[in-house]
Write a protein that holds these residues in place. Structure first.
Motif, short mmCIF file in Angstrom:
data_model
loop_
_atom_site.label_atom_id
_atom_site.label_comp_id
_atom_site.label_asym_id
_atom_site.label_seq_id
_atom_site.Cartn_x
_atom_site.Cartn_y
_atom_site.Cartn_z
N ARG A 671 8.24 37.91 64.43
CA ARG A 671 8.80 36.87 65.31
C ARG A 671 10.28 37.09 65.60
O ARG A 671 10.79 36.60 66.61
N CYS A 672 10.97 37.78 64.70
CA CYS A 672 12.41 38.02 64.93
C CYS A 672 12.64 38.83 66.19
O CYS A 672 13.74 38.79 66.77
N ILE A 673 11.64 39.60 66.60
CA ILE A 673 11.73 40.40 67.82
C ILE A 673 10.85 39.83 68.92
O ILE A 673 11.28 39.67 70.06
N THR A 674 9.61 39.49 68.57
CA THR A 674 8.67 39.08 69.62
C THR A 674 9.06 37.79 70.30
O THR A 674 8.76 37.60 71.49
N THR A 675 9.73 36.87 69.60
CA THR A 675 10.13 35.63 70.26
C THR A 675 11.15 35.89 71.37
O THR A 675 11.10 35.26 72.42
N ALA A 676 12.06 36.85 71.14
CA ALA A 676 13.02 37.20 72.19
C ALA A 676 12.31 37.89 73.35
O ALA A 676 12.56 37.58 74.53
N GLU A 677 11.42 38.84 73.03
CA GLU A 677 10.70 39.56 74.08
C GLU A 677 9.82 38.61 74.89
O GLU A 677 9.75 38.70 76.12
N ASP A 678 9.13 37.72 74.20
CA ASP A 678 8.24 36.80 74.90
C ASP A 678 9.01 35.85 75.81
O ASP A 678 8.56 35.54 76.92
N TRP A 679 10.17 35.39 75.34
CA TRP A 679 10.99 34.50 76.17
C TRP A 679 11.40 35.21 77.46
O TRP A 679 11.31 34.65 78.55
N MET A 680 11.84 36.45 77.32
CA MET A 680 12.26 37.19 78.50
C MET A 680 11.08 37.47 79.44
O MET A 680 11.19 37.33 80.66
N ALA A 681 9.94 37.86 78.88
CA ALA A 681 8.80 38.26 79.70
C ALA A 681 8.06 37.08 80.30
O ALA A 681 7.61 37.13 81.45
N GLU A 682 7.93 36.00 79.55
CA GLU A 682 7.10 34.89 79.99
C GLU A 682 7.87 33.80 80.74
O GLU A 682 7.27 33.06 81.53
N THR A 683 9.16 33.70 80.50
CA THR A 683 9.93 32.60 81.09
C THR A 683 11.07 33.08 81.97
O THR A 683 11.18 32.70 83.13
N ILE A 684 11.93 33.94 81.43
CA ILE A 684 13.14 34.35 82.14
C ILE A 684 12.83 35.29 83.30
O ILE A 684 13.50 35.26 84.34
N LYS A 685 11.81 36.11 83.18
CA LYS A 685 11.51 37.10 84.21
C LYS A 685 11.27 36.46 85.57
O LYS A 685 11.58 37.04 86.62
N SER A 686 10.75 35.25 85.60
CA SER A 686 10.44 34.58 86.87
C SER A 686 11.67 34.30 87.71
O SER A 686 11.57 34.13 88.93
N VAL A 687 12.85 34.25 87.09
CA VAL A 687 14.09 33.98 87.84
C VAL A 687 15.10 35.11 87.68
O VAL A 687 16.26 34.98 88.09
N SER A 688 14.68 36.23 87.13
CA SER A 688 15.59 37.34 86.87
C SER A 688 15.94 38.09 88.15
O SER A 688 15.13 38.19 89.07
N VAL A 689 17.16 38.64 88.18
CA VAL A 689 17.59 39.44 89.33
C VAL A 689 17.53 40.93 89.00
O VAL A 689 17.94 41.76 89.80
N GLY A 690 17.04 41.30 87.84
CA GLY A 690 16.98 42.70 87.44
C GLY A 690 17.41 42.85 86.01
O GLY A 690 17.16 41.98 85.18
N GLY A 691 18.06 43.96 85.69
CA GLY A 691 18.53 44.18 84.33
C GLY A 691 19.74 43.33 84.01
O GLY A 691 20.34 42.69 84.88
N PRO A 692 20.16 43.33 82.74
CA PRO A 692 21.33 42.57 82.32
C PRO A 692 22.61 43.30 82.68
O PRO A 692 22.59 44.41 83.21
N PHE A 693 23.75 42.68 82.40
CA PHE A 693 25.00 43.43 82.41
C PHE A 693 24.86 44.56 81.37
O PHE A 693 24.31 44.35 80.29
N PRO A 694 25.36 45.75 81.67
CA PRO A 694 25.19 46.87 80.73
C PRO A 694 25.71 46.60 79.33
O PRO A 694 25.20 47.17 78.36
N ALA A 695 26.71 45.75 79.19
CA ALA A 695 27.24 45.43 77.87
C ALA A 695 26.20 44.79 76.97
O ALA A 695 26.34 44.80 75.74
#
Length: 764
Positions: A671-695
């Motif tokens: 869960r220390c990894i999958t919760t972050a991945e799932d949040w990005m894939a299942e929720t944030i991706k719908s409003v994402s503009v692409g990759g993050p800032f490179p930093a």
């Protein structure tokens, strides 16, 4: 590549040491581990040598040596990374001894434009022959024609050659930025409330066999207990700050603990009956009775200097209290932070709030900006401390006359703790909405290319490379010196509003915050973060705001945000502060600790709709302790710049989003990894503009995700990489493909984990 025999390794070391001035370390050297330490405790140090250059010529010699011996270099530059690239090579190029710093005011040309002392015209650091250390003299280089103040730090050769600290190592302590916040975070927990399940600990504890930092090397972190007098003073100070916010919410006298040390039993208040504790007026920041710094893992150097007090924007030593530049005592108005919060900033001499210094906080700058020269070994906190302690002339709010040393200037960059490489990997922080990203404010860089050439890169020199390195710099070379703009920041109205996390009410709070800052001016930075645990403590919702100006201009936003009445505000410490003080505050809230396992995921989004907020809260409720999710308001001046490799789509994002996860060594909870991945894939991706800032690129990013950081600019960027580094000498960074264009496999200095995503596992 297997490690060579010890005799061959010694020969390699001797050959390299013969051509560089800085030290070259073998694995059995006492400084070897320190010079290659990273933030992520799971990394395995597999480098053969560590070389610490003293100037660009040393860096050039190291790169040529690597090419000649078919060795892979990696660069550890001015900060601790969680990604592992910095120590993935055969030779770690440790930049920590490049300690140059200076500040100057601009020179006005005849056409009204501004210029600065060019890097090639500045006197290079004086180095000690025979492998000693850099000794940077105070210099007034070619720009004597200006009214600038050229100041550089002098470090003795002995200090630098025998430690990893160089410039004022005590300044690397990420101290209790706000005493009210620190006491709140590390005090006793509030009583449990119905309606919220306890936060679960990470599970599957096991022995971790590979670690870059041993338990012996990394201290357990906990805040020191308060003395009786400190506890009383803190209560008084917190109440004063709560009333001054005009929000009617402040602290109620109870504190909540979110200590990051899950096993620490020491974070308890002092027993007021303890006679020894009651007799202590002040716990010094150094010496045998030193206060234990919650970010003390970033300090291993000499003791701090005597306490420095702060008058206006000028610091002067004193053992008795605040004095002006003539040594006369200053009459203080309540609250007197030097007595009510005696340990607030002893290592800086810079107090947190500025209300007591009256009109000095209203000083007006004379210059629109200044220029700061930064060596690659300087950390961002050191830059902030340096510029704050070398203020420039301004118009006094008292006399109306121009006075020297009145207004501090600061470089736009991320908050503490980050290193110098942030200057070429975007750099987003409190000043970005008003002045742009760090990459937008660099005006010149000295760098070493993949063939060992030393070049100065700017808009006029090597313009194509200039476009590429501002956003993707580590893939193209090693930066040794930066020249960057700094802007006047006399005072900020800033701080934290802290609430309990309840999944039933958190969506309402986040939506209220979002609506309050719609259409906010560029002077306002704001974020909302959710932070989890420890297991026996409450999780929190924290709202941070930083208005670049006085209270009168920023109070309306505090009033609007704090008007939410869904739950009681546990702490409101928003007030007028120095910018340096505010920069430290995020370190306290994020509660990071070196030597733990770390995982980072980030994205840029174009909007924050209600559905995303509700899903985020529900997903966060199931994260393990040690997880922090954050939404930061972006936009403003960031979208004004188009001459870097960062595409317009990323610049026009309205929010930057990040999941920052940390957990103890010896735990392997998916869960220390999958919760972050799932949040990005299942929720944030719908409003994402692409990759993050490179930093924000973390470990095990897919090539497609890294390429998305640069969007439509990727093709041009990749062509320049082939031109400047055809053999992919600089492969130990975020760059996702090899010299033939094939995806680069996972780094081999972190073992595969059951928590990896399918793509990551397939690459193992």
């Amino acid at each position: 590549m297997p490690s060579p025999p010890a005799t061959n390794l010694q020969r390699l070391r001797d050959d390299l040491a013969a051509i560089v001035k800085g030290p070259v370390l073998l694995p059995d050297d006492p400084l070897f581990v320190e010079r290659s330490k990273t933030f992520n405790g799971k990394l395995k140090p597999n480098q053969r040598l560590v070389a610490s250059p003293l100037d660009a010529h040393d860096v050039s010699a190291i790169i040529k040596f690597c090419i000649a011996h078919d060795l892979s270099p990696s660069v550890r530059a001015g900060g601790y990374g969680i990604a592992g690239w910095a120590v993935a090579g055969d030779i770690v190029v440790d930049m920590s001894l490049l300690r140059e710093m200076s500040i100057e005011t601009p020179t006005v040309r005849e056409d009204g434009t501004h210029t600065w002392t060019r890097l090639r015209d500045m006197m290079p650091p004086v180095v000690q022959e025979g492998g000693g250390a850099a000794q940077v003299p105070p210099v007034r280089p070619a720009a004597e024609r200006t009214t600038s103040t050229k100041r550089r730090r002098e470090d003795s050769p002995e200090d630098i050659s025998h430690s990893d600290n160089g410039l004022d190592s005590h300044l690397r302590n990420y101290a209790a930025a706000s005493q009210s916040v620190a006491r709140f975070l590390h005090g006793p927990a509030l009583p449990a409330e119905d309606g919220e399940e306890p936060r679960r600990r990470p599970t599957n504890r096991r022995r971790t066999e590979i670690s870059a930092v041993s338990d012996h090397d990394v201290p357990h972190l906990s805040m020191p207990p308060l003395t009786a007098r400190q506890a009383s003073a803190e209560s008084s100070s917190s109440s004063s700050q709560g009333r001054s916010s005009n929000s009617g919410m402040g602290t109620d006298g109870r504190a909540l603990s979110t200590s990051t040390d899950m096993s620490s039993p020491t974070d308890t208040p002092v027993d007021s009956a303890d006679p020894q504790a009651a007799s202590n007026d002040f716990v010094p920041s150094h010496g045998p009775s030193a206060t234990r710094d919650p970010f003390g893992y970033l300090s291993s150097g000499p003791a701090a200097p005597p306490q420095v007090v702060y008058s206006g924007f000028r610091a002067f030593p004193s053992s008795t209290g605040p004095v002006n530049m003539f040594g006369h005592p200053i009459a203080m108005q309540p609250p007197n932070i030097f007595s009510s919060v005696p340990s607030a900033f002893p290592q800086y001499g810079l107090p947190g709030t500025l209300g007591h210094i009256g009109n000095m906080a209203r000083a007006k700058p004379v210059h629109t900006h200044a220029y700061v020269t930064i060596g690659a070994g300087i950390k961002q906190k050191e830059v902030d401390v340096y510029t704050a302690s070398h203020p420039l002339e301004g118009v006094s709010g008292v006399s109306g006359a121009v006075e020297q040393g009145l207004v501090p200037y600061h470089v736009p960059t991320a908050a503490h703790p980050v290193g110098s490489s942030i200057m070429i990997l975007t750099g987003f922080g409190f000043l970005s909405r008003l002045h742009g990203l760090s990459i937008d404010n660099v005006v010149e860089m000295e760098m070493v290319l993949a063939d060992g050439r030393i070049v100065i890169v700017s808009e006029e020199e090597h313009p194509e490379l200039w476009w590429a390195i501002r956003g993707a710099g580590p893939a193209f070379g090693i930066i040794t010196r930066y020249k960057v703009k700094a802007f006047p920041v006399p005072v900020v109205f800033a701080g934290n509003l802290i609430y309990r996390f309840h999944r039933a009410t958190a969506p309402s709070l986040i939506k209220h915050f979002r609506d309050c800052i719609k259409g906010a001016p560029r002077e306002l930075y704001a974020n909302v973060l959710l932070t989890a645990g420890p297991a026996d403590k409450d999780s929190l919702v924290v709202i941070q705001m930083c208005y670049l100006g006085p209270k009168e201009q920023g109070a309306a936003y505090l009033q609007a945000i704090s008007s939410w009445d869904g739950e009681r505000c546990l702490l409101n410490e928003v007030n007028e502060k120095s910018f340096l003080y505010q920069q430290d505050s995020i370190a306290q809230i994020l509660r990071g600790k070196a030597g733990r396992q770390w995982y980072l995921r980030s994205s840029l989004i174009h909007s924050l709709p209600d559905e995303v907020i509700h899903k985020t809260v529900m997903q966060f409720a199931d994260t393990p302790i040690g997880c922090t999710w954050i939404f930061e308001l972006s936009g403003g001046a960031i979208a004004d710049f188009e001459d870097t490799c960062l595409p317009k789509e990323q610049r026009e994002a309205t929010w930057t989003v990040a999941a920052l996860h940390q957990w103890e060594m010896g735990i392997d909870d998916p869960r220390c990894i999958t919760t972050a991945e799932d949040w990005m894939a299942e929720t944030i991706k719908s409003v994402s503009v692409g990759g993050p800032f490179p930093a924000f690129l973390g470990r095990h990013e897919s090539p497609a995700r890294t390429m998305a950081c640069y969007g439509k600019h990727w093709t041009r960027l990749a062509a320049l990489k082939r031109e400047y580094d055809p053999a992919n000498v600089f492969k130990n960074n975020f760059w996702p493909v090899d010299k033939d264009g094939a995806p680069i496999a996972l780094l081999d200095n972190e073992p595969p984990s059951p928590s990896m995503t399918p793509w990551q596992t397939s690459q193992s």
